[in-house]
Design an enzyme around this catalytic site. Structure first.
Site, PDB file in Angstrom:
ATOM      1  N   CYS A   2       0.838  -1.195   0.000  1.00  0.00           N
ATOM      2  CA  CYS A   2       0.000   0.000   0.000  1.00  0.00           C
ATOM      3  C   CYS A   2       0.876   1.250   0.000  1.00  0.00           C
ATOM      4  O   CYS A   2       1.875   1.332   0.694  1.00  0.00           O
ATOM      5  CB  CYS A   2      -0.952   0.089   1.176  1.00  0.00           C
ATOM      6  SG  CYS A   2      -2.060  -1.303   1.296  1.00  0.00           S
ATOM      7  N   ARG A  27       4.165  -0.425  -4.636  1.00  0.00           N
ATOM      8  CA  ARG A  27       3.805  -0.931  -3.306  1.00  0.00           C
ATOM      9  C   ARG A  27       2.497  -1.712  -3.308  1.00  0.00           C
ATOM     10  O   ARG A  27       2.106  -2.290  -2.300  1.00  0.00           O
ATOM     11  CB  ARG A  27       3.690   0.235  -2.317  1.00  0.00           C
ATOM     12  CG  ARG A  27       4.957   1.040  -2.169  1.00  0.00           C
ATOM     13  CD  ARG A  27       4.753   2.195  -1.219  1.00  0.00           C
ATOM     14  NE  ARG A  27       4.566   1.734   0.132  1.00  0.00           N
ATOM     15  CZ  ARG A  27       5.522   1.512   1.004  1.00  0.00           C
ATOM     16  NH1 ARG A  27       6.778   1.731   0.653  1.00  0.00           N
ATOM     17  NH2 ARG A  27       5.261   1.090   2.212  1.00  0.00           N
ATOM     18  N   TRP A  75      -2.457  -2.818  -1.767  1.00  0.00           N
ATOM     19  CA  TRP A  75      -2.119  -4.235  -1.910  1.00  0.00           C
ATOM     20  C   TRP A  75      -3.017  -4.943  -0.905  1.00  0.00           C
ATOM     21  O   TRP A  75      -2.854  -4.792   0.300  1.00  0.00           O
ATOM     22  CB  TRP A  75      -0.646  -4.465  -1.594  1.00  0.00           C
ATOM     23  CG  TRP A  75      -0.180  -5.855  -1.898  1.00  0.00           C
ATOM     24  CD1 TRP A  75       0.224  -6.340  -3.107  1.00  0.00           C
ATOM     25  CD2 TRP A  75      -0.076  -6.952  -0.973  1.00  0.00           C
ATOM     26  NE1 TRP A  75       0.574  -7.661  -2.994  1.00  0.00           N
ATOM     27  CE2 TRP A  75       0.400  -8.065  -1.700  1.00  0.00           C
ATOM     28  CE3 TRP A  75      -0.341  -7.103   0.382  1.00  0.00           C
ATOM     29  CZ2 TRP A  75       0.613  -9.310  -1.116  1.00  0.00           C
ATOM     30  CZ3 TRP A  75      -0.125  -8.345   0.967  1.00  0.00           C
ATOM     31  CH2 TRP A  75       0.348  -9.426   0.221  1.00  0.00           C
ATOM     32  N   ASN A 101      -1.914   2.136   5.636  1.00  0.00           N
ATOM     33  CA  ASN A 101      -1.028   1.080   5.159  1.00  0.00           C
ATOM     34  C   ASN A 101      -0.632   0.262   6.379  1.00  0.00           C
ATOM     35  O   ASN A 101      -0.138   0.819   7.349  1.00  0.00           O
ATOM     36  CB  ASN A 101       0.209   1.720   4.504  1.00  0.00           C
ATOM     37  CG  ASN A 101       1.336   0.735   4.286  1.00  0.00           C
ATOM     38  OD1 ASN A 101       1.099  -0.450   4.064  1.00  0.00           O
ATOM     39  ND2 ASN A 101       2.563   1.209   4.353  1.00  0.00           N
ATOM     40  N   GLY A 102      -0.886  -1.033   6.357  1.00  0.00           N
ATOM     41  CA  GLY A 102      -0.547  -1.875   7.510  1.00  0.00           C
ATOM     42  C   GLY A 102      -1.678  -2.842   7.790  1.00  0.00           C
ATOM     43  O   GLY A 102      -2.526  -3.089   6.921  1.00  0.00           O
ATOM     44  N   GLU A 488      18.477 -17.202  -7.142  1.00  0.00           N
ATOM     45  CA  GLU A 488      18.028 -15.866  -7.546  1.00  0.00           C
ATOM     46  C   GLU A 488      17.546 -15.888  -9.004  1.00  0.00           C
ATOM     47  O   GLU A 488      16.531 -15.259  -9.335  1.00  0.00           O
ATOM     48  CB  GLU A 488      19.183 -14.873  -7.333  1.00  0.00           C
ATOM     49  CG  GLU A 488      18.951 -13.452  -7.789  1.00  0.00           C
ATOM     50  CD  GLU A 488      17.757 -12.767  -7.138  1.00  0.00           C
ATOM     51  OE1 GLU A 488      17.165 -13.300  -6.187  1.00  0.00           O
ATOM     52  OE2 GLU A 488      17.394 -11.686  -7.621  1.00  0.00           O
ATOM     53  N   LYS A 492      13.768 -14.835 -10.159  1.00  0.00           N
ATOM     54  CA  LYS A 492      13.488 -13.794 -11.153  1.00  0.00           C
ATOM     55  C   LYS A 492      12.527 -14.326 -12.226  1.00  0.00           C
ATOM     56  O   LYS A 492      11.598 -13.647 -12.627  1.00  0.00           O
ATOM     57  CB  LYS A 492      14.775 -13.313 -11.848  1.00  0.00           C
ATOM     58  CG  LYS A 492      15.701 -12.467 -11.052  1.00  0.00           C
ATOM     59  CD  LYS A 492      15.239 -11.049 -10.800  1.00  0.00           C
ATOM     60  CE  LYS A 492      14.460 -10.968  -9.536  1.00  0.00           C
ATOM     61  NZ  LYS A 492      15.151 -10.824  -8.300  1.00  0.00           N
ATOM     62  N   GLU A 495       8.898 -14.858 -10.716  1.00  0.00           N
ATOM     63  CA  GLU A 495       8.095 -13.708 -10.313  1.00  0.00           C
ATOM     64  C   GLU A 495       7.663 -12.829 -11.465  1.00  0.00           C
ATOM     65  O   GLU A 495       6.597 -12.218 -11.393  1.00  0.00           O
ATOM     66  CB  GLU A 495       8.790 -12.890  -9.217  1.00  0.00           C
ATOM     67  CG  GLU A 495      10.046 -12.197  -9.652  1.00  0.00           C
ATOM     68  CD  GLU A 495      10.724 -11.451  -8.512  1.00  0.00           C
ATOM     69  OE1 GLU A 495      10.039 -11.025  -7.582  1.00  0.00           O
ATOM     70  OE2 GLU A 495      11.951 -11.302  -8.572  1.00  0.00           O
ATOM     71  N   HIS A 511      19.741 -36.302  -6.305  1.00  0.00           N
ATOM     72  CA  HIS A 511      18.970 -36.716  -5.125  1.00  0.00           C
ATOM     73  C   HIS A 511      17.475 -36.460  -5.303  1.00  0.00           C
ATOM     74  O   HIS A 511      16.737 -36.393  -4.337  1.00  0.00           O
ATOM     75  CB  HIS A 511      19.501 -36.010  -3.876  1.00  0.00           C
ATOM     76  CG  HIS A 511      20.933 -36.326  -3.601  1.00  0.00           C
ATOM     77  ND1 HIS A 511      21.353 -37.567  -3.159  1.00  0.00           N
ATOM     78  CD2 HIS A 511      22.058 -35.578  -3.754  1.00  0.00           C
ATOM     79  CE1 HIS A 511      22.668 -37.562  -3.039  1.00  0.00           C
ATOM     80  NE2 HIS A 511      23.113 -36.376  -3.397  1.00  0.00           N
ATOM     81  N   LYS A 610       6.407  -4.335  -3.948  1.00  0.00           N
ATOM     82  CA  LYS A 610       7.855  -4.231  -3.725  1.00  0.00           C
ATOM     83  C   LYS A 610       8.216  -4.209  -2.254  1.00  0.00           C
ATOM     84  O   LYS A 610       9.222  -4.749  -1.842  1.00  0.00           O
ATOM     85  CB  LYS A 610       8.380  -2.967  -4.402  1.00  0.00           C
ATOM     86  CG  LYS A 610       9.869  -2.849  -4.300  1.00  0.00           C
ATOM     87  CD  LYS A 610      10.500  -2.481  -5.588  1.00  0.00           C
ATOM     88  CE  LYS A 610      11.999  -2.621  -5.550  1.00  0.00           C
ATOM     89  NZ  LYS A 610      12.447  -3.966  -5.894  1.00  0.00           N
TER      90      LYS A 610
HETATM   91  C1  F6R Z   1      12.383 -10.377  -5.511  1.00  0.00           C
HETATM   92  C2  F6R Z   1      12.105  -9.386  -4.511  1.00  0.00           C
HETATM   93  C3  F6R Z   1      11.703  -9.845  -3.149  1.00  0.00           C
HETATM   94  C4  F6R Z   1      12.443  -9.006  -2.088  1.00  0.00           C
HETATM   95  C5  F6R Z   1      11.922  -9.341  -0.691  1.00  0.00           C
HETATM   96  C6  F6R Z   1      12.678  -8.602   0.385  1.00  0.00           C
HETATM   97  O1  F6R Z   1      12.782  -9.802  -6.717  1.00  0.00           O
HETATM   98  O2  F6R Z   1      12.197  -8.225  -4.758  1.00  0.00           O
HETATM   99  O3  F6R Z   1      11.949 -11.192  -2.974  1.00  0.00           O
HETATM  100  O4  F6R Z   1      13.801  -9.256  -2.192  1.00  0.00           O
HETATM  101  O5  F6R Z   1      10.565  -9.031  -0.610  1.00  0.00           O
HETATM  102  O6  F6R Z   1      12.549  -7.232   0.234  1.00  0.00           O
HETATM  103  P1  F6R Z   1      13.555  -6.236   0.910  1.00  0.00           P
HETATM  104  O7  F6R Z   1      14.897  -6.465   0.331  1.00  0.00           O
HETATM  105  O8  F6R Z   1      13.018  -4.880   0.596  1.00  0.00           O
HETATM  106  O9  F6R Z   1      13.533  -6.536   2.375  1.00  0.00           O
END
Ligand code: F6R
Length: 615
Positions: A2, A27, A75, A101-102, A488, A492, A495, A511, A610
């Site tokens: 949010c 957000r 969100w 937000n929360g 990672e 990527k 997501e 395994h 994010k």
């Molecule tokens: C993946 C991504 C998320 C963040 C995770 C932690 O691309 O962006 O997996 O890495 O939500 O977020 P931060 O780093 O802001 O604590």
């Protein structure tokens, strides 16, 4: 999770809030809404499910006049993403509007009580409880809405950043925060801007105040900004100067923020180590944590807590710090750590890694560690973020604002800080030879140029992407510090392109996961020169024997893997310890190209936000 934007002053609020919401859309983008106080002091409310652009279209022919307004991009947590559940929420008599937000954890009991008092709820949100409770207290205690909100908050359990307005107070806006971020910008014309982060504010003013937990801000156009704690004691605001530049928030000619941010990495990595190392003179120094290095060296263990991509960076950090500095490191998912009653005491050092500095689980893990007496440090990107403020000390990654929801440049900057940390600790502890130390410093300084070289392979990677864009599954394999890179890479792809992908240590294949291999399965392998090269080559053969497709990231000039693989992507030669900084880039590009080809929303993938400020 949010985004909040608000304005009070002489300008028209709507365009400022709308633009701000677009900046904060990372957000959450389930719905958006704006409340504006019109010339007759009535509150006009516009809300729409979906993106801010839906709201913009819907509001285009409406009365958008107003010098006071609040806006929200959501969100969804409580209640489906629809028009009714969109914020702002209004009191039943239309006098108070509020955005939040929360999460209000005890909303259910508060709601039942308010229903008994005759309140009728329109939405399924926890937020609506706040507005009715404020209204109820205001009427019952005969106090103005700001005081009623303060009293209401003493009944609330949970996390919040709140901004509220009332038609009876056209010159006032009230804000409060606990565990969710809120920044107030002080404009040059006696006006004020409020937002979840500084990005909607920076083009109007650089003078800001970050609200602390349990602080309430009362902004009055005649009296200015006043801060109080929840017990109503006045506090002195701490004004700060924003360092952010507006250009960093725009796409700068790129089609998406993600590809812009991928291409920014030569600069962001350089910015991250600038002033912190000098290969020629042979020194490295992370100013922010220097005073804590001895403590880290003597600690029982370093515990890295993080989520998602930041957790992957933490794993790279573990390999580096244990190998170079010989200090015991554990890497924990913050969400697990906080609830599993970990054994932790004052001899531990807990390091949180977080791009946003707002991730609720990471915050909670730190708070737990702090309560047990551990030293808590942070590696954050967002300056002034909650994590950077609650930690004893920390190092910023200086990657600049990351707007694409999928983390890219933040990851390489986190790995850069961890590399500097490992080198600095190793030097201080005497576990690294002078030659190795200087070689690594020089190699690190050379990384930005090498990243540029990797970025030049984008067209080649796009062709590979075209071949695998319709895959349903993918495997990513790596060994040593390339294993986190595999994780990672898989994250990527998942997501942003919604292709199921798994990252594995290459040797773990036999395994279990090897059962998945057939001619349909693309297997992305990091097979660069180094200690595990021969082993990885064997793992590649195992996949080829089962007709899997191999796409290998190899060191420039490689011969053996080239002969076996269906495709190779070359990266420049570099020290094995630094491979993650280069090997991750082809996977970022690959996911990006695949997502674009599949028509996915690259910067705002479905269901994600994010900044994850709820647990
Ligand atoms: C993946 C991504 C998320 C963040 C995770 C932690 O691309 O962006 O997996 O890495 O939500 O977020 P931060 O780093 O802001 O604590």
């Amino acid at each position: 999770m949010c985004g909040i934007v608000a304005y009070i002053g002489k300008k028209q609020a709507y365009p400022i809030i709308l633009k701000g919401l677009k900046r904060l859309e990372y957000r959450g983008y389930d719905s958006a809404g704006i409340a504006l106080l019109d010339a007759e002091n009535s509150i006009n409310l516009y809300k729409r499910q979906g993106k801010v652009s839906n709201l913009e279209e819907f509001a285009a022919d409406k009365d958008l006049f107003g010098h006071l307004g609040i806006g929200h991009t959501r969100w969804a947590t409580h209640g489906a993403p629809n028009d009714v559940n969109a914020h702002p929420h209004m009191s039943m008599d239309g006098s108070i509007a509020l955005i939040h937000n929360g999460i209000i954890e005890n909303y259910d009991s508060l709601k039942k009580e308010l229903i008994k008092q005759g309140y009728i709820f329109q939405s399924e949100t926890d937020t609506e409880v706040l507005v009715h409770l404020t209204d109820h207290i205001s009427k019952k205690e005969n106090v103005w809405f700001g005081e009623a909100l303060r009293l209401a908050l003493s009944h609330v359990v949970g996390a919040y950043a709140i901004v509220a307005m009332s038609k009876d107070y056209p010159k006032r806006i009230v804000a409060a925060r606990k565990s969710s971020p809120l920044v107030i910008g002080v404009g040059t014309e006696g006006d004020f801007f409020l937002a979840s982060d500084a990005t909607p504010i920076v083009e109007y003013t650089k003078k800001v105040v970050y609200l602390d937990d349990e602080e309430i801000a009362i902004i009055d156009l005649d009296e200015g900004l006043k801060l109080y704690n929840i017990a109503d004691q006045e506090k002195t605001p701490f004004f700060q100067e924003l360092e952010m530049e507006l250009e960093a928030l725009e796409k700068g000619g790129y089609e998406h923020f993600m590809i812009k941010e991928i291409h920014e990495q030569p600069r962001s990595i350089h910015d991250c180590f600038r002033g912190r190392l000098n290969a020629e003179e042979g020194w490295v120094s992370l100013g922010g944590v220097r005073d804590y290095e001895q403590k880290m060296i003597q600690a029982n263990r370093l515990i890295i807590v993080a989520c998602g991509t930041s957790w992957h960076a933490g794993l790279v950090g573990e390999y580096l710090i244990e190998d170079l500095a010989r200090i015991n490191v554990e890497v924990e998912y913050a969400s697990e750590f906080r609830y599993r009653n970990p054994i932790i005491n004052e001899n531990d050092v807990v390091i949180a890694i977080s791009q946003s500095g707002e991730t609720a689980d990471t915050m909670a893990a730190l708070e737990l560690a702090k309560s047990k007496g551990a030293t808590i440090l942070g590696i954050c990107n967002v300056v002034g973020s909650s994590i950077s403020r609650i930690t004893d000390a920390g190092s910023y990654t200086h990657a600049g604002p990351e707007i694409g929801v999928a983390s890219t440049k933040a990851f390489t900057a986190q790995v850069t800080v961890l590399t500097l940390m490992a080198l600095s600790l190793a030097k201080k502890k005497g576990t690294i030879s002078e030659t190795k130390f200087r070689t690594l410093l020089a190699e690190l300084e050379a990384i930005p140029e090498k990243v540029k070289t990797v970025l030049e392979t984008s067209d080649h990677i796009e062709k590979i992407a075209a071949e695998y864009k319709d895959a349903s599954n993918a495997l990513y394999l790596g060994r040593g510090s390339s294993f986190p890179v595999a994780l990672e890479g898989a994250l990527k792809l998942k997501e942003i392109s919604y292709i199921h992908a798994e990252g594995y240590p290459a040797a773990e294949m036999k395994h279990g996961p090897i059962a998945l291999i057939d001619e349909e399965m693309p297997v992305f392998v990091i097979a660069t020169q180094g200690t595990s090269y021969e082993k990885v080559v064997s793992n590649i053969q195992e996949v080829k024997a089962r007709k899997g497709k191999i796409i290998a990231v190899v060191t420039e000039g490689d011969v053996s893997v080239k002969e076996m693989a269906d495709h190779v992507i070359e990266i420049p030669e570099c020290d094995e310890q630094l491979v993650p900084l280069l090997a991750t880039i082809p996977f970022q590009l690959l996911s990006y190209h695949i997502a674009v080809m599949r028509g996915c929303n690259v910067d705002q993938p479905r269901n994600l936000a994010k900044s994850v400020t709820v647990e």
